[in-house]
Design an enzyme around this catalytic site. Structure first.
Site, PDB file in Angstrom:
ATOM      1  N   HIS A 255       0.844  -1.202   0.000  1.00  0.00           N
ATOM      2  CA  HIS A 255       0.000   0.000   0.000  1.00  0.00           C
ATOM      3  C   HIS A 255       0.882   1.255   0.000  1.00  0.00           C
ATOM      4  O   HIS A 255       0.843   2.065   0.928  1.00  0.00           O
ATOM      5  CB  HIS A 255      -0.901  -0.017   1.243  1.00  0.00           C
ATOM      6  N   ASP A 259      -3.388   7.195  -1.428  1.00  0.00           N
ATOM      7  CA  ASP A 259      -4.620   6.882  -2.144  1.00  0.00           C
ATOM      8  C   ASP A 259      -4.247   6.399  -3.539  1.00  0.00           C
ATOM      9  O   ASP A 259      -3.153   6.677  -4.034  1.00  0.00           O
ATOM     10  CB  ASP A 259      -5.510   8.128  -2.233  1.00  0.00           C
ATOM     11  N   LEU A 264      -4.047   1.736  -9.275  1.00  0.00           N
ATOM     12  CA  LEU A 264      -2.731   1.547  -9.883  1.00  0.00           C
ATOM     13  C   LEU A 264      -2.272   0.095  -9.765  1.00  0.00           C
ATOM     14  O   LEU A 264      -1.607  -0.430 -10.662  1.00  0.00           O
ATOM     15  CB  LEU A 264      -1.715   2.485  -9.240  1.00  0.00           C
TER      16      LEU A 264
END
Length: 438
Positions: A255, A259, A264
């Site tokens: 992660h 955001d 992606l």
């Protein structure tokens, strides 16, 4: 989160300010590949073989319709003059990427109307439509060299997987894609510098899954880049479809951004497959079946972290790819059928007393076929915009639109007297039905 499986990673206690406790336990994923290695059961091997066959069928179908094609980053090009002499695969690819971006955004709760997405001035309509457009452009950046197969900054190893050129920045395209996705955002184009929690809307950081601490992200992403592309790639012996599954899981677990990780990360699936020589990846939209099985998608990712169930995740991922290939083949065949039906209908308009359709070699026939070519790439139009794009007069395009409306090919979709929009109902409907995740 629950105590993780040692196979997936470990919890690391880190200091934190501004929350109800002074430390939190962040999850640090173990390096790929899994240890112990993936268990290749007879069932998993059969599923992998089946999905490879479905992707090969899609590739063969495209070959047959276009007379051969090659893939370079975001573009698909015909390599011969077969199949009605039209290079429709580039248009199909563009529509597929728009569809992928729309579905991937919808997974995150950003829902844009398909007809609105196809409008030539879509970015001016609504923020959700503009967000999908930004994701398309971000994906273009992500698929540029050195990430793409046969790119000038990349080279292919013996197994067909692209390798990094010494000294290149492995995540430069990813960071550029993130900046494109979030223009004007202070954190755009950079890995996150804050602790985040991932969970249902409204959940607190204390109850959510907490990805690695931001101080750990650069090293983890560097390790993922080596896994993804280097000549010492530990995933090298694994099938490219399985590599893509593992890399997507690892990216989502790290992660790396505040955001945009989901959008992606799903774009990275296409990048990984294309760079591994899976040409059919240029024609699929895996986020469509992911959207249809959104709950299962998140559950499968969570099961890896909590139980080390890499095998379950890989099987889910293969199912998604298989569904994507089937759906793409269905739409690809459908676009050719819709084109033939539309061609017959518009040629019958203005047939005169003889009742014979207009000849494709006549001036009027050639103009209609050229307009159909234009509509394949732009199935929702406004007359003024189309006239400018085609370099034709407003009355000429108006006459063409009226003929296509009479033929039942185009339909006015706004109900307005001014700024009217016309949609190729058969083609738009085909893609829209595909958005439902057949």
């Amino acid at each position: 989160m629950r105590t993780p499986s040692p196979r997936a990673g470990t919890l690391r206690s880190r200091p934190v300010e501004g929350f109800s406790r002074t430390t939190v336990e962040t999850f640090v994923p173990a390096p790929l590949p899994p240890d112990p290695p993936l268990e290749f059961t007879r069932e998993l091997h059969a599923e992998l073989t089946d999905v490879r066959a479905r992707l090969a069928y899609l590739e063969g179908l495209a070959e047959g319709l276009a007379g051969g094609f090659e893939v370079d980053a975001f573009n698909v090009r015909r390599t011969s003059g077969k199949a009605e002499g039209r290079d429709f695969l580039t248009t199909f690819r563009r529509m597929t990427m728009l569809r992928e971006a729309g579905a991937s955004s919808a997974v995150e709760g950003i829902r844009a109307d398909w007809t609105a997405l196809l409008h030539p001035n879509a970015s001016e309509d609504k923020e959700d439509v503009a967000a999908v457009g930004r994701l398309v452009r971000a994906t273009e950046l992500l698929l540029e060299p050195p990430f793409s197969q046969n790119g000038q900054n990349g080279q292919n190893g013996q197994d067909g997987r692209a390798e990094w050129i010494e000294g290149s920045d492995p995540w430069s395209a990813l960071l550029a894609a993130h900046a494109e996705l979030f223009p004007g955002d202070a954190g755009a184009g950079a890995f996150r510098r804050e602790l985040v929690g991932v969970g249902p809307r409204g959940s607190s950081i204390e109850s959510a899954y907490i990805p690695p601490h931001p101080d750990d992200v650069p090293a983890l992403m560097k390790d993922l880049a080596r896994t993804d592309r280097s000549g010492t790639d530990p995933l090298g012996p694994l099938d490219p479809l399985i590599c893509a599954a593992l890399i997507h899981y690892q990216f989502e677990t790290i992660h790396p951004f505040r955001d945009g990780n989901g959008r992606l990360g799903r774009a990275l699936i296409l990048r990984e497959l294309l760079a591994s020589g899976v040409r059919a990846a240029a024609l699929i939209a895996p986020s469509v079946p992911i959207l249809a099985r959104r709950g299962d998608y998140y559950a499968a990712l969570t099961a890896v972290r909590e139980r080390g169930d890499f095998e379950g995740w890989v099987r889910f991922f293969l199912d998604i790819l298989g569904r994507s290939a089937d759906e793409a083949a269905w739409i690809l065949r459908g676009t050719r059928a819709v084109r033939r039906e539309a061609e017959a209908a518009v040629m019958a308009v203005g047939a005169g007393e003889s009742g014979r359709p207009e000849s494709a070699s006549s001036a009027a026939g050639r103009r209609k076929l050229a307009f159909l070519d234009f509509l394949e790439a732009n199935p929702v139009i406004e007359i003024g915009w189309a006239a400018k794009a085609l370099g034709l007069s407003f009355p000429t395009v108006t006459a063409l639109v009226e003929a296509f409306v009479e033929a039942g090919v185009l339909r006015e979709v706004t109900g307005r007297r001014r700024s009217r929009r016309f949609a190729w109902v058969g083609l738009v409907g085909l893609w829209e039905e595909g958005m439902g995740g057949r």
